[in-house]
Design a protein around this motif. Structure first.
Motif, mmCIF file in Angstrom:
data_model
loop_
_atom_site.group_PDB
_atom_site.id
_atom_site.type_symbol
_atom_site.label_atom_id
_atom_site.label_comp_id
_atom_site.label_asym_id
_atom_site.label_seq_id
_atom_site.Cartn_x
_atom_site.Cartn_y
_atom_site.Cartn_z
ATOM 1 N N ASN A 176 7.217 18.425 3.386
ATOM 2 C CA ASN A 176 7.090 17.335 3.977
ATOM 3 C C ASN A 176 5.654 16.850 4.315
ATOM 4 N N ARG A 177 5.299 18.026 5.132
ATOM 5 C CA ARG A 177 3.810 17.503 5.801
ATOM 6 C C ARG A 177 2.898 17.088 4.702
ATOM 7 N N GLN A 178 2.907 17.783 3.551
ATOM 8 C CA GLN A 178 1.890 17.566 2.466
ATOM 9 C C GLN A 178 2.234 16.346 1.997
ATOM 10 N N PRO A 199 8.929 11.328 7.938
ATOM 11 C CA PRO A 199 9.801 12.427 7.379
ATOM 12 C C PRO A 199 10.823 11.891 6.750
ATOM 13 N N VAL A 200 11.579 11.306 7.066
ATOM 14 C CA VAL A 200 12.678 10.822 6.189
ATOM 15 C C VAL A 200 12.309 10.269 4.811
ATOM 16 N N SER A 201 11.327 9.477 4.711
ATOM 17 C CA SER A 201 10.768 9.143 3.414
ATOM 18 C C SER A 201 10.490 10.189 2.868
ATOM 19 N N ALA A 202 9.725 11.148 3.186
ATOM 20 C CA ALA A 202 9.134 12.462 2.685
ATOM 21 C C ALA A 202 10.275 13.238 2.069
ATOM 22 N N LEU A 246 0.528 10.496 1.236
ATOM 23 C CA LEU A 246 0.789 8.996 1.292
ATOM 24 C C LEU A 246 -0.063 8.309 2.334
ATOM 25 N N ILE A 247 -0.304 8.863 3.576
ATOM 26 C CA ILE A 247 -1.376 8.381 4.749
ATOM 27 C C ILE A 247 -2.632 8.381 3.937
ATOM 28 N N GLY A 248 -3.146 9.486 3.354
ATOM 29 C CA GLY A 248 -4.453 9.087 2.864
ATOM 30 C C GLY A 248 -4.635 8.093 1.953
ATOM 31 N N LEU A 263 0.907 -0.958 -0.091
ATOM 32 C CA LEU A 263 -0.014 -0.047 -0.034
ATOM 33 C C LEU A 263 0.955 1.258 0.048
ATOM 34 N N TRP A 264 2.038 1.182 0.880
ATOM 35 C CA TRP A 264 2.809 2.505 0.956
ATOM 36 C C TRP A 264 3.473 2.389 -0.524
ATOM 37 N N MET A 265 4.062 1.509 -0.939
ATOM 38 C CA MET A 265 4.910 1.743 -2.410
ATOM 39 C C MET A 265 3.812 2.010 -3.338
ATOM 40 N N ALA A 266 2.681 1.842 -3.567
ATOM 41 C CA ALA A 266 1.418 2.055 -4.592
ATOM 42 C C ALA A 266 1.204 3.722 -4.237
ATOM 43 N N ALA A 267 1.251 4.210 -2.969
ATOM 44 C CA ALA A 267 1.022 5.491 -2.922
ATOM 45 C C ALA A 267 2.169 6.353 -3.105
ATOM 46 N N GLU A 268 3.361 5.991 -3.017
ATOM 47 C CA GLU A 268 4.688 6.474 -3.372
ATOM 48 C C GLU A 268 4.465 6.556 -4.862
#
Length: 234
Positions: free
Chosen positions: A71-73, A56-59, A78-80, A26-31
């Motif tokens: 970063n926050r955006q 924050p590191v990934s962002a 991603l979380i969404g 899911l994270w990979m698809a979002a990225e």
């Protein structure tokens, strides 16, 4: 003469993504979706390099590739997307829910130590149907994310407030990634790894399991005893 059964761990601390749930796809698809939106090349190797990192590191890494967002955006986007996937189905890893239940029934305190944010941790607990975690440490409440030991040290400190003193050498951390295992080991915990998407190399003091299917609280007790024996032989 039968071998005495070793005592159960004083506590078990759990990573979330990749350990309890197989959320990495899911994270990979979002990225990939976010990078594609801005026409930025993003390889499978790029995605794998983020596994286990604090958000924050990934962002920041994604921004270094050219994502024109703060970063926050990036984190919120991603979380969404990941949350949308979790609302469809929580992809539990084999044996994870069963071990959570068994540990709770055995009276072993448990904590969640994840670099995901609190909203995701809550969604997973809701999907579980009960809350086995006395403490939840999420990526939005620590200054230093994994591989720094702060997340696990904070979890132990908070567990001690409600359960009394804990011996780190009798506390088990269950992880799947390099940053996660490094964090747990730096905190002095007995570290069990169930790698999934990224292989982990054998490491003194790291207890590698294929998965959690069929693993019991007594199995974790035996791992703690093995850890004791390894230290005694040093």
């Amino acid at each position: 003469m039968s071998t005495p059964t070793p005592p159960l761990p004083q506590a078990v601390l759990w990573d979330l993504d990749g350990t309890l749930i197989d959320s990495e796809p899911l994270w990979m698809a979002a990225e990939a979706s976010l990078m594609a939106e801005f026409g930025i090349e993003w390889t499978h190797e790029d995605a794998m390099s983020l596994v286990g990192n604090a958000l924050p590191v990934s962002a920041e890494i994604m921004r270094s590739h050219g994502v024109p967002l703060e970063n926050r955006q990036v984190i919120d986007r991603l979380i969404g997307e990941v949350m949308a996937g979790l609302r469809r189905e929580v992809p539990w890893r084999a044996g994870a829910r069963e071990l959570l239940v068994s540990l709770q029934q055995a009276g072993v305190p448990q904590a969640l130590v994840t670099m995901s944010e609190a909203v995701m941790a809550e969604a997973v607990v809701q999907g579980l149907g009960f809350d086995p975690f006395s403490v939840r440490i999420t990526g939005d409440v620590v200054r230093n994310g994994k591989p720094h030991p702060e997340p696990y040290l904070t979890a132990v400190t908070q567990l001690e407030e409600s359960h009394g003193p804990l011996d780190p050498q009798r506390v088990v951390a269950v992880e799947d990634s390099r940053p996660g295992t490094a964090s747990a080991m730096a905190a002095g915990l007995v570290t069990v790894a169930v790698p999934l998407h990224v292989p982990l190399e054998p490491n003194p003091g790291l207890h590698l399991l294929k998965d959690l299917d069929g693993v019991t609280p007594q199995d974790l007790a035996r791992i703690v005893a093995q850890d004791d024996a390894l230290r005694a032989g040093e």
